[in-house]
Design a protein around this motif. Structure first.
Motif, short mmCIF file in Angstrom:
data_model
loop_
_atom_site.label_atom_id
_atom_site.label_comp_id
_atom_site.label_asym_id
_atom_site.label_seq_id
_atom_site.Cartn_x
_atom_site.Cartn_y
_atom_site.Cartn_z
N THR A 52 3.94 -3.73 -13.99
CA THR A 52 2.54 -4.31 -13.82
C THR A 52 2.10 -3.86 -12.56
O THR A 52 3.05 -3.60 -11.54
CB THR A 52 2.70 -5.73 -13.92
OG1 THR A 52 3.17 -6.01 -15.21
CG2 THR A 52 1.28 -6.39 -13.62
N GLY A 53 0.96 -3.38 -12.42
CA GLY A 53 0.46 -3.17 -11.06
C GLY A 53 0.55 -4.19 -9.95
O GLY A 53 0.96 -5.31 -10.22
N SER B 220 0.36 -7.04 -7.11
CA SER B 220 -0.60 -8.20 -7.04
C SER B 220 -0.52 -8.60 -5.64
O SER B 220 0.29 -8.83 -4.95
CB SER B 220 0.10 -9.57 -7.81
OG SER B 220 -0.69 -10.61 -7.87
N LEU C 132 -4.54 -9.03 -9.51
CA LEU C 132 -3.89 -7.59 -9.87
C LEU C 132 -4.71 -6.82 -9.34
O LEU C 132 -5.81 -6.53 -9.37
CB LEU C 132 -3.72 -7.97 -11.36
CG LEU C 132 -3.05 -6.84 -12.13
CD1 LEU C 132 -1.55 -6.97 -11.58
CD2 LEU C 132 -3.00 -6.84 -13.40
N ARG C 133 -4.04 -5.73 -8.50
CA ARG C 133 -4.77 -4.56 -8.09
C ARG C 133 -4.30 -3.28 -8.88
O ARG C 133 -3.05 -3.32 -9.78
CB ARG C 133 -3.89 -4.23 -6.75
CG ARG C 133 -4.36 -5.40 -5.66
CD ARG C 133 -5.80 -5.52 -5.42
NE ARG C 133 -5.89 -6.78 -4.47
CZ ARG C 133 -6.84 -6.90 -3.66
NH1 ARG C 133 -7.81 -5.91 -3.40
NH2 ARG C 133 -6.99 -8.03 -2.93
N PHE C 134 -4.89 -2.12 -8.55
CA PHE C 134 -4.74 -0.97 -9.27
C PHE C 134 -3.50 -0.43 -8.62
O PHE C 134 -3.15 -0.45 -7.60
CB PHE C 134 -5.76 0.16 -9.15
CG PHE C 134 -6.76 -0.21 -10.15
CD1 PHE C 134 -6.90 0.05 -11.44
CD2 PHE C 134 -7.88 -1.02 -9.64
CE1 PHE C 134 -8.04 -0.08 -12.32
CE2 PHE C 134 -9.02 -1.37 -10.57
CZ PHE C 134 -9.05 -0.62 -11.93
N SER C 135 -2.76 0.51 -9.51
CA SER C 135 -1.51 1.16 -9.18
C SER C 135 -1.65 2.60 -9.46
O SER C 135 -2.29 2.95 -10.41
CB SER C 135 -0.23 0.50 -9.86
OG SER C 135 -0.05 -0.76 -9.26
N THR D 164 -5.35 -3.71 -20.23
CA THR D 164 -4.99 -2.85 -19.14
C THR D 164 -6.36 -2.07 -18.95
O THR D 164 -6.76 -1.31 -20.05
CB THR D 164 -3.66 -2.27 -19.42
OG1 THR D 164 -2.76 -3.34 -19.42
CG2 THR D 164 -3.44 -1.46 -18.41
N ARG E 106 -4.25 -0.97 -14.10
CA ARG E 106 -4.47 -2.33 -13.59
C ARG E 106 -4.04 -2.97 -14.70
O ARG E 106 -4.90 -3.10 -15.86
CB ARG E 106 -5.71 -2.81 -13.08
CG ARG E 106 -5.68 -4.27 -12.78
CD ARG E 106 -6.86 -4.77 -11.99
NE ARG E 106 -8.13 -4.22 -12.51
CZ ARG E 106 -9.28 -4.58 -11.60
NH1 ARG E 106 -9.27 -5.06 -10.53
NH2 ARG E 106 -10.41 -3.93 -12.03
#
Length: 176
Positions: A82-83, A85, A90-93, A109, A170
């Motif tokens: 999971t991206g 947090s 939740l943030r983008f990875s 997602t 995300r």
């Protein structure tokens, strides 16, 4: 005599028209004015909208869980990622894939192709929704556009890299 009768009829018609216009004017100005609206904004903000959010949010969560349960785990033994947090949000990875690798995602997602080329991938249609254009990506193998935001609609769907790619993700995903 005839002249008197015509005068009375004309005066009666004018009186009826004046009364009708007055009643219409009163009715038009009494309901739904800026000072006295039929429904107030505070009622909508404080009562209706929170109630709708609560009911719809619960229904959406329930249906999403039901859908994921029906589809089962298509990820195998790989652990989903999971991206990151930040403050509970939740943030983008940034995820790098080599040519031929797949990115399998959970429902909801979000994916944005930044570098390279990739195709939609998955066993169920629609594979993705292109949030940028609002179009549905129904078939596997459809080329993705750079800088378009895609959302996964069914667990296990995602993208397949056709070159070395970097994507922003995300949500939960598995690289295979």
């Amino acid at each position: 005599m005839k002249m008197k009768k015509k005068l009375i009829i004309v005066l009666a018609a004018l009186a009826i028209a004046a009364v009708s216009a007055g009643v219409g004017a009163i009715a038009a100005t009494s309901y739904g004015t800026k000072d006295d609206p039929l429904v107030t904004l505070s009622y909508l903000d404080e009562s209706v909208i929170p109630m709708l959010r609560e009911e719809l949010g619960g229904a959406i969560d329930e249906k999403a869980a039901e859908l994921e349960e029906k589809l089962g785990d298509t990820q195998g033994s790989a652990q989903p990622q999971t991206g990151e947090s930040v403050d509970g949000e939740l943030r983008f990875s940034v995820v790098s894939l080599s040519s031929g690798q797949t990115l399998s995602c959970s429902v909801g997602t979000e994916i944005m192709l930044r570098i390279g080329t990739a195709q939609s991938w998955g066993s169920s249609s629609p594979r993705l929704i292109d949030e940028t254009t609002g179009a549905s990506v129904a078939s596997a193998g459809t080329e993705l556009s750079k800088d378009h935001m895609y959302i996964v609609t069914i667990k296990g769907n995602g993208i397949k890299a056709t070159s070395n790619v970097k994507v922003l993700v995300r949500g939960s995903y598995t690289v295979g």
